[in-house]
Design an enzyme around this catalytic site. Structure first.
Site, PDB file in Angstrom:
ATOM      1  N   THR A  89       0.713  -1.126   0.016  1.00 50.58           N
ATOM      2  CA  THR A  89      -0.001  -0.173   0.028  1.00 50.58           C
ATOM      3  C   THR A  89       0.721   1.213   0.107  1.00 50.58           C
ATOM      4  OG1 THR A  89       0.014   0.059   2.450  1.00 50.58           O
ATOM      5  CG2 THR A  89      -1.744  -1.312   1.340  1.00 50.58           C
ATOM      6  N   ASP A 118      18.160  -0.936   3.171  1.00 51.61           N
ATOM      7  CA  ASP A 118      18.531  -2.174   2.880  1.00 51.61           C
ATOM      8  C   ASP A 118      20.209  -2.236   2.539  1.00 51.61           C
ATOM      9  OD1 ASP A 118      15.522  -3.527   1.592  1.00 51.61           O
ATOM     10  OD2 ASP A 118      16.519  -3.721   3.559  1.00 51.61           O
TER      11      ASP A 118
HETATM   12  O1  LIG Z   1       8.145   8.878   1.440  1.00 49.53           O
HETATM   13  P1  LIG Z   1       7.959   7.242   1.577  1.00 49.53           P
HETATM   14  O2  LIG Z   1       6.867   6.792   0.564  1.00 49.53           O
HETATM   15  O3  LIG Z   1       7.151   7.031   3.127  1.00 49.53           O
HETATM   16  O4  LIG Z   1       9.214   6.499   1.715  1.00 49.53           O
HETATM   17  C1  LIG Z   1      10.479   6.859   2.092  1.00 49.53           C
HETATM   18  C2  LIG Z   1      10.697   5.885   3.255  1.00 49.53           C
HETATM   19  O5  LIG Z   1      10.908   4.671   2.838  1.00 49.53           O
HETATM   20  C3  LIG Z   1      12.214   4.086   3.320  1.00 49.53           C
HETATM   21  O6  LIG Z   1      11.962   3.461   4.410  1.00 49.53           O
HETATM   22  P2  LIG Z   1      11.453   1.845   4.431  1.00 49.53           P
HETATM   23  O7  LIG Z   1      10.162   1.770   4.452  1.00 49.53           O
HETATM   24  O8  LIG Z   1      12.067   1.070   3.362  1.00 49.53           O
HETATM   25  O9  LIG Z   1      12.122   1.138   5.894  1.00 49.53           O
HETATM   26  P3  LIG Z   1      13.738   1.156   6.144  1.00 49.53           P
HETATM   27  O10 LIG Z   1      14.225   2.456   6.224  1.00 49.53           O
HETATM   28  O11 LIG Z   1      13.691   0.401   7.434  1.00 49.53           O
HETATM   29  O12 LIG Z   1      14.415   0.338   5.134  1.00 49.53           O
HETATM   30  C4  LIG Z   1      13.027   5.074   3.394  1.00 49.53           C
HETATM   31  O13 LIG Z   1      13.898   5.017   4.401  1.00 49.53           O
HETATM   32  C5  LIG Z   1      11.967   6.298   4.105  1.00 49.53           C
HETATM   33  O14 LIG Z   1      11.826   6.085   5.388  1.00 49.53           O
END
Ligand SMILES: O=P(O)(O)OC[C@H]1O[C@H](OP(=O)(O)OP(=O)(O)O)[C@H](O)[C@@H]1O
Ligand SMILES: O=c1cc[nH]c(=O)[nH]1
Ligand SMILES: [Mg+2]
Length: 208
Positions: free
Chosen positions: A107, A202
């Site tokens: 989502t 990652d």
């Molecule tokens: O602006 P958005 O659409 O919210 O996407 C940005 C987010 O996605 C990634 O985190 P992720 O959810 O991959 O978690 P992680 O940092 O733990 O890998 C990144 O580090 C941001 O926090």
């Protein structure tokens, strides 16, 4: 407020290493921290200082020190953690909070899972950090959370920002300035920023 793209040759150079899919984890982490450090110089330009008396080996004089409750750095877990050391190495008086939010792969909605903030955070300017600003969901969730905790002064620092995420954050939180190293082209069908640098969390932690 505004979106500020910080174009500096050193930042541009290091960003190229972050983007390169063949860059190893250690080099990726080092460059991420160094870019965060370089950006901190710009982001902290208006920090409040107090005047103090200091004695040199020759005489007394006046100097300035950062106000005690100047800032708190709040990384959005996990990838935000990759920026913290670079920032606090320049601002030793900073306190550190943490907000855990990950993006649901299907989502693209932010999922909250953890938070711990300094008890006096509402008295501090908060530098909210996350390398990636894609849809804006994670950043907006974190800003909402901080405002509900009484924080009045927030700036958002990222490395790569998609136009979509910038627009969303400025629309929902016009009082929050966005500092980014690069405004990229857009988001692909999976919500990844292109050209981007892949999944930042990652790549920092070698989890994929
Ligand atoms: O602006 P958005 O659409 O919210 O996407 C940005 C987010 O996605 C990634 O985190 P992720 O959810 O991959 O978690 P992680 O940092 O733990 O890998 C990144 O580090 C941001 O926090
Ligand atoms: O490109 C992107 C978008 C969201 N999160 C990431 O880590 N990378
Ligand atoms: Mg994240």
């Amino acid at each position: 407020m505004a979106v500020i793209e910080i174009n500096h040759p050193l930042i541009q150079h290091k960003m190229t290493y972050l983007r390169n899919k063949d860059t190893d984890t250690k080099t990726f982490r080092e460059n991420l921290n160094e870019i965060a450090k370089l950006m901190t110089y710009e982001v902290t330009k208006s920090l409040p200082v107090d005047e103090v008396i200091v004695e040199t080996p020759l005489m007394k004089t006046t100097g300035h020190v950062l106000q005690d409750k100047a800032i708190a750095v709040v990384p959005i877990l996990r990838a935000g953690l990759g920026m913290v050391d670079g920032i606090v190495s320049l601002v030793p008086t900073a306190k550190i909070g943490h907000i855990g939010v990950y993006r649901n792969e299907e989502t693209l909605e932010p999922t909250y899972y953890y938070c711990k903030l300094p008890v006096d955070i509402q008295e501090r300017k908060v530098i909210l950090v996350d390398p990636m600003l894609a849809t804006g969901g994670s950043a907006i969730y974190a800003i909402d959370y901080l405002k509900n905790a009484g924080v009045k002064d927030i700036v958002f620092m990222c490395l790569v920002a998609a136009p979509e995420g910038i627009a969303k954050v400025l629309q929902t939180h016009p009082d929050v300035s966005i500092y980014t190293a690069k405004i990229d082209q857009g988001l692909n069908e999976h919500g990844y920023i292109y050209p981007g640098l892949g999944d930042c969390g990652d790549r920092i932690f070698g989890t994929k």
